[in-house]
Design an enzyme around this catalytic site. Structure first.
Site, PDB file in Angstrom:
ATOM      1  N   ASN A   1       0.880  -1.166   0.000  1.00 55.03           N
ATOM      2  CA  ASN A   1       0.000   0.000   0.000  1.00 55.03           C
ATOM      3  C   ASN A   1       0.920   1.219   0.000  1.00 55.03           C
ATOM      4  O   ASN A   1       1.515   1.562   1.020  1.00 55.03           O
ATOM      5  CB  ASN A   1      -0.906  -0.004   1.236  1.00 55.03           C
ATOM      6  CG  ASN A   1      -1.837   1.194   1.285  1.00 55.03           C
ATOM      7  OD1 ASN A   1      -1.459   2.311   0.932  1.00 55.03           O
ATOM      8  ND2 ASN A   1      -3.058   0.986   1.759  1.00 55.03           N
TER       9      ASN A   1
ATOM     10  N   GLU B   1      -3.934   1.874  -2.845  1.00 56.48           N
ATOM     11  CA  GLU B   1      -4.023   3.317  -2.555  1.00 56.48           C
ATOM     12  C   GLU B   1      -3.090   4.123  -3.467  1.00 56.48           C
ATOM     13  O   GLU B   1      -2.314   4.954  -2.990  1.00 56.48           O
ATOM     14  CB  GLU B   1      -3.722   3.608  -1.083  1.00 56.48           C
ATOM     15  CG  GLU B   1      -4.933   3.447  -0.183  1.00 56.48           C
ATOM     16  CD  GLU B   1      -4.828   4.225   1.116  1.00 56.48           C
ATOM     17  OE1 GLU B   1      -5.391   5.328   1.202  1.00 56.48           O
ATOM     18  OE2 GLU B   1      -4.169   3.711   2.046  1.00 56.48           O
TER      19      GLU B   1
ATOM     20  N   TYR C   1      -7.674  -3.734  -2.221  1.00 56.65           N
ATOM     21  CA  TYR C   1      -7.716  -2.746  -1.144  1.00 56.65           C
ATOM     22  C   TYR C   1      -9.089  -2.859  -0.488  1.00 56.65           C
ATOM     23  O   TYR C   1     -10.071  -2.272  -0.938  1.00 56.65           O
ATOM     24  CB  TYR C   1      -7.471  -1.351  -1.702  1.00 56.65           C
ATOM     25  CG  TYR C   1      -7.502  -0.250  -0.666  1.00 56.65           C
ATOM     26  CD1 TYR C   1      -6.907  -0.424   0.572  1.00 56.65           C
ATOM     27  CD2 TYR C   1      -8.131   0.969  -0.924  1.00 56.65           C
ATOM     28  CE1 TYR C   1      -6.931   0.573   1.531  1.00 56.65           C
ATOM     29  CE2 TYR C   1      -8.166   1.979   0.022  1.00 56.65           C
ATOM     30  CZ  TYR C   1      -7.561   1.776   1.247  1.00 56.65           C
ATOM     31  OH  TYR C   1      -7.600   2.767   2.201  1.00 56.65           O
TER      32      TYR C   1
ATOM     33  N   ASP D   1      -3.953  -4.852   1.024  1.00 60.53           N
ATOM     34  CA  ASP D   1      -4.319  -4.279   2.319  1.00 60.53           C
ATOM     35  C   ASP D   1      -5.720  -4.765   2.653  1.00 60.53           C
ATOM     36  O   ASP D   1      -6.698  -4.313   2.059  1.00 60.53           O
ATOM     37  CB  ASP D   1      -4.256  -2.754   2.221  1.00 60.53           C
ATOM     38  CG  ASP D   1      -4.691  -2.057   3.493  1.00 60.53           C
ATOM     39  OD1 ASP D   1      -5.074  -2.741   4.468  1.00 60.53           O
ATOM     40  OD2 ASP D   1      -4.669  -0.804   3.516  1.00 60.53           O
TER      41      ASP D   1
ATOM     42  N   ASN E   1      -7.175  -4.538   5.698  1.00 64.20           N
ATOM     43  CA  ASN E   1      -7.812  -3.733   6.741  1.00 64.20           C
ATOM     44  C   ASN E   1      -8.476  -4.591   7.821  1.00 64.20           C
ATOM     45  O   ASN E   1      -9.523  -4.241   8.368  1.00 64.20           O
ATOM     46  CB  ASN E   1      -8.818  -2.757   6.129  1.00 64.20           C
ATOM     47  CG  ASN E   1      -8.169  -1.438   5.733  1.00 64.20           C
ATOM     48  OD1 ASN E   1      -7.368  -0.886   6.491  1.00 64.20           O
ATOM     49  ND2 ASN E   1      -8.498  -0.944   4.553  1.00 64.20           N
TER      50      ASN E   1
ATOM     51  N   ASP F   1       2.705   4.634   5.162  1.00 63.69           N
ATOM     52  CA  ASP F   1       2.444   4.102   6.502  1.00 63.69           C
ATOM     53  C   ASP F   1       2.382   2.570   6.496  1.00 63.69           C
ATOM     54  O   ASP F   1       2.287   1.961   7.554  1.00 63.69           O
ATOM     55  CB  ASP F   1       1.173   4.706   7.111  1.00 63.69           C
ATOM     56  CG  ASP F   1       0.028   4.835   6.126  1.00 63.69           C
ATOM     57  OD1 ASP F   1       0.144   4.344   4.986  1.00 63.69           O
ATOM     58  OD2 ASP F   1      -0.995   5.460   6.486  1.00 63.69           O
ATOM     59  N   HIS F   2       2.448   1.965   5.299  1.00 59.41           N
ATOM     60  CA  HIS F   2       2.541   0.518   5.153  1.00 59.41           C
ATOM     61  C   HIS F   2       3.932   0.146   4.644  1.00 59.41           C
ATOM     62  O   HIS F   2       4.631   0.988   4.073  1.00 59.41           O
ATOM     63  CB  HIS F   2       1.525   0.003   4.130  1.00 59.41           C
ATOM     64  CG  HIS F   2       0.094   0.202   4.503  1.00 59.41           C
ATOM     65  ND1 HIS F   2      -0.744  -0.830   4.841  1.00 59.41           N
ATOM     66  CD2 HIS F   2      -0.658   1.338   4.550  1.00 59.41           C
ATOM     67  CE1 HIS F   2      -1.952  -0.355   5.079  1.00 59.41           C
ATOM     68  NE2 HIS F   2      -1.921   0.956   4.919  1.00 59.41           N
TER      69      HIS F   2
END
Length: 281
Positions: free
Chosen positions: A7, A34, A115, A158, A160, A257-258
């Site tokens: 991501n 993303e 995603y 990702d 989540n 952030d990933h």
């Protein structure tokens, strides 16, 4: 084949870093999430200069998925069967689909860059959408593997979802209070495994996070979560020879952030020529 998922949290902001990682780590296939751009806005040039083909699927400055590959990208799909859509305020079926899934066949492997919806809150319509989306993905997986049990299928990206308590180092994620750790989400993740998939990284790397929030010094404190996965059919999982979570990619200038999650695959069969050149480092 070296297969990675990342991501990137805006490919236009991090294209140099992403391509550098692919070249440095000899990645053959990179699934991105993303990307936050439309296909015509994607920075193809640096990837192509490094020897990669790219397909991208994005509708606006949010979401978006892409696949970069050294090998030809074939049989591209922009949604899996029955994938639901979402529009705030929309009730019932027929909501527009978001750019959250991109499938392609590469070197005999069916790769999906995914995603998964965030969910936002346990009482938010986006949470119901997330569970419906995952249910449709599970149905697709079960049907695809029933049709071809030997299919090398990789669902990567990702998700989540934090599948276990050991995958959660973020003190703000609390079961019964927040998304990502709720029982229905964890059951949905388990449902994917029950449909015939394996977490291909966990047997080799039992612990480790893949995401750290930018806020509250989450990374220096190692208050991360594990939400990025490479789920594979038995045919794919049996070919895995190595795996790595690239934690250091959370460091440095303007990191995502990933971090990338990578597996190595030996897809040669017993009748293949042992002298053929390897395609992963």
């Amino acid at each position: 084949m070296r297969l990675a998922t990342w991501n990137v949290n805006s490919i236009r902001a991090r294209v140099a870093r992403t391509v550098d990682f692919c070249v440095r780590e000899s990645v053959d296939v990179l699934a991105m999430q993303e990307i936050k751009c439309k296909p015509e806005q994607f920075p193809y040039g640096p990837f192509e200069d490094a020897g990669y083909h790219v397909v991208a699927h994005g509708l606006n400055q949010w979401n978006g998925v892409a696949i970069a590959s050294r090998e030809p990208i074939e049989d591209v799909e922009y949604a899996f069967p029955d994938m639901p859509g979402f529009l705030k305020g929309h009730e019932g079926p027929g909501a527009p689909q978001e750019a959250r899934a991109l499938g392609a066949t590469i070197g005999g492997v069916k790769v999906w860059s995914l995603y998964v919806p965030n969910g936002r809150g346990l009482d938010d319509p986006h949470y119901r959408y997330k569970l419906e989306w995952l249910s449709a993905l599970t149905g697709y997986t079960r049907d695809a593997l029933a049709k071809d049990p030997d299919l090398a299928l990789a669902l990567v990206g990702d998700f989540n979802i934090v599948p276990t308590d050991e995958d959660n180092g973020d003190p703000t994620l609390i079961e019964g209070v927040t998304t990502h750790v709720s029982v229905p989400e964890r059951e949905a993740f388990a449902g994917l495994l029950d449909a015939g998939l394996t977490d291909t990284v966990r047997p080799l790397i039992p612990t480790g996070y893949t995401y750290w929030d930018y806020k509250q010094l989450r990374f220096p404190r190692n208050e991360g979560i594990r939400i990025d996965f490479i789920l594979g059919s038995h045919a794919l999982a049996d070919a895995v020879t190595g795996a790595k979570i690239h934690r250091d990619e959370r460091k440095g200038e303007i990191p995502s952030d990933h971090v990338p999650v990578v597996i190595d695959l030996d897809l040669t069969g017993p009748d293949d020529d042992d002298d053929r050149p390897m395609i992963f480092g």
